[in-house]
Design an enzyme around this catalytic site. Structure first.
Site, PDB file in Angstrom:
ATOM      1  N   ASP A 233      59.432  49.017  44.857  1.00  0.00           N
ATOM      2  CA  ASP A 233      60.415  48.217  45.600  1.00  0.00           C
ATOM      3  C   ASP A 233      59.820  47.369  46.729  1.00  0.00           C
ATOM      4  OD1 ASP A 233      61.659  50.249  44.221  1.00  0.00           O
ATOM      5  OD2 ASP A 233      62.664  51.098  45.955  1.00  0.00           O
TER       6      ASP A 233
HETATM    7  N1  DQQ Z   1      62.451  53.610  44.837  1.00  0.00           N
HETATM    8  C1  DQQ Z   1      63.837  53.748  44.516  1.00  0.00           C
HETATM    9  C2  DQQ Z   1      64.453  53.981  45.854  1.00  0.00           C
HETATM   10  C3  DQQ Z   1      63.467  54.847  46.530  1.00  0.00           C
HETATM   11  C4  DQQ Z   1      62.157  54.287  46.076  1.00  0.00           C
HETATM   12  C5  DQQ Z   1      64.382  52.539  43.788  1.00  0.00           C
HETATM   13  C6  DQQ Z   1      61.108  55.320  45.809  1.00  0.00           C
HETATM   14  O1  DQQ Z   1      65.722  54.578  45.792  1.00  0.00           O
HETATM   15  O2  DQQ Z   1      63.579  54.799  47.940  1.00  0.00           O
HETATM   16  O3  DQQ Z   1      63.466  52.014  42.885  1.00  0.00           O
HETATM   17  O4  DQQ Z   1      59.880  54.725  45.452  1.00  0.00           O
END
Ligand code: DQQ
Length: 474
Positions: A35
């Site tokens: 992300d």
């Molecule tokens: N990636 C998720 C989120 C979390 C993160 C979404 C963990 O909910 O915080 O892709 O790498």
């Protein structure tokens, strides 16, 4: 041997043999990225933080990586910004979050997790002026428990913070057991003491997912927009958007749709230098874990896009204008100049604009990454009858037989409206945007560098086609 963030100018970037590695999309020199986090325009530069594993190309030991750009297109990777601390609430990872300007103090919010991610709490860190060094708040976590009415304890993450008229607000992603995904609203006067207000939005499990992640909430024009990532039972996880009204801290959606029907996920929005709202998105891989480890890199950021609403409150997104500064050799084709068969323009680093009169043909579109024998390709097809935009990927997998996969999204053209396709092709990334408002982002791993052909489907419906070769940002 894993490459760490300290070795940021590494040979892999220049590895011409890696035909799947994007050349003009941002990704770190090596290892795992997911992300986008903490995006901010700070002291004249754009900062992008991202979920990053410095140990290798798999999801574990998550830090916040860091990159900067002057123009949102050319990025430079910097050393890791925030790392987990042993024996602390973030010992298992620094999960996703955002950044705000607290009267001149850069302030990051993220979710801290324990080793098996069963405990998820919200944390704060204050940055140095250059956003390179981060001091974690001694009182972390600033929010530690899911409100009791949620009926569950994990899935409580991804803080998105904004300044309201009389206080700060935070949207947090979660779910209500048996009901569906939920975005929870909190208030604070000082960014460290938070009070739960109420759900900002509660979804329906069957329609828009069992759990939400990565919420964004902001005004756009005279509306408010909620963008979130949904873990769905009926299809791969997707980013959804809702446009509506905000009155007395209550959000009433008036229009909702899928933001992108492909691999784009965990989008994060932040303002550009002129106050416009940008959206950044993680583009997931479409290949298996072993291939990702073998490549040494995984995860790509979409080219940031500028958001707006059209007259029907549909979310319009356009890749930032600065992308055009990478445009090189240009091929232009007018109506009547194209027949079916491979065009002279070809390549795997392209920016394409095509306009079709979709009423002329039952379906029309483009084939990209076309193999010389025509059997392997990614077809971008608009079906006028079903009013659907599709990306069909046809490739030779591990077996000798051709495999194929199709992604689709409804796309209704208004009366007399032409189909306007923008396609960003970059190694294994295909970003498709139709009329600014229907989006499918795909990953496609060509089996050979010679699979770089381009073809027009239903050329009789083509009004014009422009193809630019894009140069590398590295
Ligand atoms: N990636 C998720 C989120 C979390 C993160 C979404 C963990 O909910 O915080 O892709 O790498």
């Amino acid at each position: 041997m894993p490459i760490t963030s300290r070795d940021i100018s590494i040979p892999r970037l220049l590895d011409a043999a890696d035909i799947h590695r994007p050349r003009y999309h941002f990704l770190p020199a090596a290892n795992w990225m997911n992300d986008p986090n903490g995006v901010i325009h700070w002291q004249g530069r754009y900062h992008l933080f991202f979920q990053y594993n410095p140990d290798g190309a798999w999801h574990d030991n998550i830090h916040w990586g860091h990159a900067i750009s002057d123009d949102l297109v050319r990025w430079q990777e910097l050393p890791v910004a925030i790392a987990p601390s042993p024996n602390s609430p973030d010992r298992g990872g620094i999960f996703s979050g955002c950044m705000v300007d607290d009267a001149g103090r850069p302030t990051a919010f993220y979710t801290g997790v324990n080793d098996d991610y069963t405990v998820q709490v919200q944390c704060l860190a204050r940055g140095s002026d250059d956003l390179m060094r981060w001091q974690k708040h001694p009182g972390n976590p600033v929010i530690s428990d899911v409100p009791p009415s949620m009926g569950q304890i994990r899935d409580f993450r991804d803080p998105f913070v904004w300044r309201g008229e009389s206080c700060w607000y935070m949207a947090l992603a979660s779910h209500i057991v048996g009901v569906g995904g939920a975005v929870l609203l909190y208030r604070s006067q000082n960014l460290s003491d938070w009070q739960y207000a109420h759900p900002l939005y509660v979804g329906e499990k069957a329609r828009n997912g069992r759990n939400f992640e990565c919420p964004n909430f902001f005004p756009l024009g005279d509306k408010w927009v909620l963008i979130l990532s949904a873990q769905l039972d009926h299809s791969p996880a997707q980013t959804l958007y809702f446009v509506g009204r905000l009155e007395n801290e209550r959000f009433t959606p008036e229009h909702e749709a899928v933001y992108d029907a492909g691999c784009s996920y965990a989008s994060l929005c932040g303002r550009d230098a002129h106050g416009g709202m940008l959206i950044y998105s993680w583009l997931r891989e479409g290949r298996g874990k072993a291939a990702q480890r073998e490549a040494g890199w995984t995860g790509v950021q979409a080219v940031p896009r500028l958001l707006s609403l059209d007259a029907q409150n549909r979310l319009v997104s356009q890749p930032v204008a600065a992308l055009q500064t990478l445009r090189g050799a240009h091929s232009h084709y007018s109506a009547g100049e194209v027949a079916e068969g491979s065009l002279s323009a070809r390549g795997l680093s392209l920016d394409i604009e095509a306009v079709f009169d979709a009423e002329i043909a039952a379906s029309c579109g483009l084939e990209v990454a076309l193999s010389p024998d025509g059997s392997e390709k990614a077809s971008i097809v608009y079906d006028s009858e079903t009013q659907t935009l599709q990306v069909k990927r046809q490739y030779r997998g591990e077996q000798t037989e051709l495999e194929s996969e199709t992604q689709g999204i409804p796309h209704r053209l208004d009366a007399g409206e032409t189909l306007q396709l923008r396609v960003l092709l970059d190694g294994s990334v295909i970003e498709v945007i139709a009329n600014g408002r229907a989006r499918i982002t795909s990953r496609f791993y060509v089996s050979d560098a010679a699979n770089d052909g381009l073809n027009v489907l239903a050329p009789e419906a083509l009004a014009r086609l422009d193809v630019w070769q894009l140069s590398s940002i590295w």
